[in-house]
Structure formats: structure tokens, C-alpha cells
Write a protein that holds these residues in place. Structure first.
Motif, PDB file in Angstrom:
ATOM      1  N   SER A  67       0.831  -1.211   0.000  1.00 15.95           N
ATOM      2  CA  SER A  67       0.000   0.000   0.000  1.00 15.95           C
ATOM      3  C   SER A  67       0.862   1.256   0.000  1.00 15.95           C
ATOM      4  O   SER A  67       0.554   2.231  -0.690  1.00 15.95           O
ATOM      5  N   LEU A  68       1.955   1.235   0.772  1.00 10.36           N
ATOM      6  CA  LEU A  68       2.870   2.387   0.783  1.00 10.36           C
ATOM      7  C   LEU A  68       3.522   2.579  -0.579  1.00 10.36           C
ATOM      8  O   LEU A  68       3.611   3.703  -1.087  1.00 10.36           O
ATOM      9  N   ARG A  69       3.994   1.498  -1.165  1.00 11.01           N
ATOM     10  CA  ARG A  69       4.689   1.594  -2.458  1.00 11.01           C
ATOM     11  C   ARG A  69       3.759   2.085  -3.564  1.00 11.01           C
ATOM     12  O   ARG A  69       4.217   2.598  -4.583  1.00 11.01           O
ATOM     13  N   ALA A  70       2.455   1.920  -3.385  1.00  9.77           N
ATOM     14  CA  ALA A  70       1.494   2.419  -4.369  1.00  9.77           C
ATOM     15  C   ALA A  70       1.351   3.936  -4.305  1.00  9.77           C
ATOM     16  O   ALA A  70       0.853   4.555  -5.239  1.00  9.77           O
ATOM     17  N   LEU A  71       1.807   4.538  -3.197  1.00 14.81           N
ATOM     18  CA  LEU A  71       1.752   5.988  -3.046  1.00 14.81           C
ATOM     19  C   LEU A  71       2.988   6.608  -3.693  1.00 14.81           C
ATOM     20  O   LEU A  71       4.104   6.158  -3.460  1.00 14.81           O
ATOM     21  N   THR A  72       2.813   7.635  -4.482  1.00 16.93           N
ATOM     22  CA  THR A  72       3.936   8.290  -5.161  1.00 16.93           C
ATOM     23  C   THR A  72       5.013   8.724  -4.178  1.00 16.93           C
ATOM     24  O   THR A  72       6.205   8.536  -4.428  1.00 16.93           O
ATOM     25  N   SER A  73       4.618   9.265  -3.022  1.00 13.19           N
ATOM     26  CA  SER A  73       5.579   9.787  -2.055  1.00 13.19           C
ATOM     27  C   SER A  73       6.383   8.688  -1.349  1.00 13.19           C
ATOM     28  O   SER A  73       7.388   8.987  -0.706  1.00 13.19           O
ATOM     29  N   TYR A  74       5.996   7.437  -1.475  1.00 12.64           N
ATOM     30  CA  TYR A  74       6.704   6.344  -0.788  1.00 12.64           C
ATOM     31  C   TYR A  74       7.379   5.355  -1.737  1.00 12.64           C
ATOM     32  O   TYR A  74       7.817   4.304  -1.311  1.00 12.64           O
ATOM     33  N   GLN A  75       7.510   5.727  -2.988  1.00 10.62           N
ATOM     34  CA  GLN A  75       8.126   4.784  -3.922  1.00 10.62           C
ATOM     35  C   GLN A  75       9.623   4.611  -3.664  1.00 10.62           C
ATOM     36  O   GLN A  75      10.188   3.574  -3.994  1.00 10.62           O
ATOM     37  N   LYS A  76      10.273   5.636  -3.073  1.00 11.48           N
ATOM     38  CA  LYS A  76      11.724   5.536  -2.833  1.00 11.48           C
ATOM     39  C   LYS A  76      12.096   5.642  -1.357  1.00 11.48           C
ATOM     40  O   LYS A  76      13.274   5.638  -1.026  1.00 11.48           O
ATOM     41  N   ILE A  77      11.128   5.727  -0.470  1.00  9.59           N
ATOM     42  CA  ILE A  77      11.406   5.803   0.964  1.00  9.59           C
ATOM     43  C   ILE A  77      11.829   4.413   1.458  1.00  9.59           C
ATOM     44  O   ILE A  77      11.146   3.426   1.163  1.00  9.59           O
ATOM     45  N   PRO A  78      12.941   4.300   2.200  1.00  9.36           N
ATOM     46  CA  PRO A  78      13.352   2.986   2.702  1.00  9.36           C
ATOM     47  C   PRO A  78      12.325   2.391   3.678  1.00  9.36           C
ATOM     48  O   PRO A  78      11.794   3.100   4.529  1.00  9.36           O
ATOM     49  N   ILE A  79      12.083   1.105   3.507  1.00  8.15           N
ATOM     50  CA  ILE A  79      11.172   0.368   4.396  1.00  8.15           C
ATOM     51  C   ILE A  79      11.920  -0.865   4.899  1.00  8.15           C
ATOM     52  O   ILE A  79      12.424  -1.662   4.108  1.00  8.15           O
ATOM     53  N   LEU A  80      11.994  -0.990   6.224  1.00 10.35           N
ATOM     54  CA  LEU A  80      12.636  -2.149   6.838  1.00 10.35           C
ATOM     55  C   LEU A  80      11.599  -2.975   7.586  1.00 10.35           C
ATOM     56  O   LEU A  80      10.774  -2.420   8.309  1.00 10.35           O
ATOM     57  N   MET A  81      11.659  -4.292   7.423  1.00  7.41           N
ATOM     58  CA  MET A  81      10.806  -5.191   8.195  1.00  7.41           C
ATOM     59  C   MET A  81      11.517  -5.488   9.510  1.00  7.41           C
ATOM     60  O   MET A  81      12.712  -5.777   9.522  1.00  7.41           O
TER      61      MET A  81
END
Length: 121
Positions: A67-81
Motif C-alpha cells: 500500500s505504501l509503495r502504491a503511493l507516489t511519495s513512498y516509492q523511494k522511501i526505505p522500508i525495513l521489516m
């Protein structure tokens, strides 16, 4: 200005440990109780990094990441599990969903801080 991190986990005690560790390192941390709460907060504010659990009520970590990656503003923000899940299959699913890295609980606060500094400075 301090970098801001969104910490998403249904465990209040784990969120407290994450917040304590990252604030001590100079980061601002916003907490979310599950993926749905995290998504709502991510839509209201753009964060520099997102930490998320996998197993949560209402919205799990993989769905949250997609869902985050579908948002334009979160396509390049790092996400860690940050999760108890550590199988290669689950890591592959996380990577396919858009996760940039994987940390296994229980976590070492110093290691968490090192990884966050490496990812966002």
C-alpha cells in the motif's frame, strides 16, 4: 532537522523499545499500532524511513508495504521489516512487496540504530 521514522508494530512494548533506541540516536519517531494505522499516518506525513512488523491485526506488514509503495511519495522511501518472521520465503515476499531490508526480533537496539544510520544517515 531530525529525520523522522514511522514505527509500525502491534506490540506496545516493542514500539517503546524502538522509540527509546531511535530517539536516543537523534531521530524523531511516530508510532502506529498496525498497518492500517501506519498507512493513515503515512498519508498524512511523509517519513524518512518506515519500520514495520509483519504479523499485525487489520493490515499485515506485506499489505502495508504494498500500500505504501502504491503511493507516489513512498516509492523511494526505505522500508525495513522488523519481525519474528525469518524464513527465506518470507524475506522474498517482503522484497517483492518493496521492503529494503529485514531485521529479526528480538532486536539489538545498537544494531537497529546502526542499520537505520546506514540507510538514512
Amino acid at each position: 532537522m531530525a529525520k523522522t521514522i514511522l514505527a509500525v508494530d502491534d506490540s506496545g512494548s516493542l514500539r517503546q523499545m524502538v522509540v527509546f533506541s531511535l530517539k536516543a540516536a537523534g531521530y524523531q519517531v511516530v508510532e502506529a499500532v498496525d498497518g492500517q494505522d501506519g498507512l493513515e499516518k503515512a498519508k498524512a506525513q511523509t517519513f524518512d524511513l518506515v519500520l514495520t512488523d509483519q504479523n499485525m491485526p487489520r493490515m499485515d506488514g506485506l499489505t502495508f508495504i504494498r500500500s505504501l509503495r502504491a503511493l507516489t511519495s513512498y516509492q523511494k522511501i526505505p522500508i525495513l521489516m522488523l519481525t519474528t518472521e525469518f524464513s527465506e520465503e518470507m524475506k522474498a515476499k517482503g522484497k517483492a512487496a518493496g521492503a529494503n531490508g529485514w531485521l529479526v526480533k528480538p532486536f539489538d537496539p545498537q544494531r537497529l540504530t546502526e542499520v537505520v544510520k546506514k540507510v538514512i544517515g
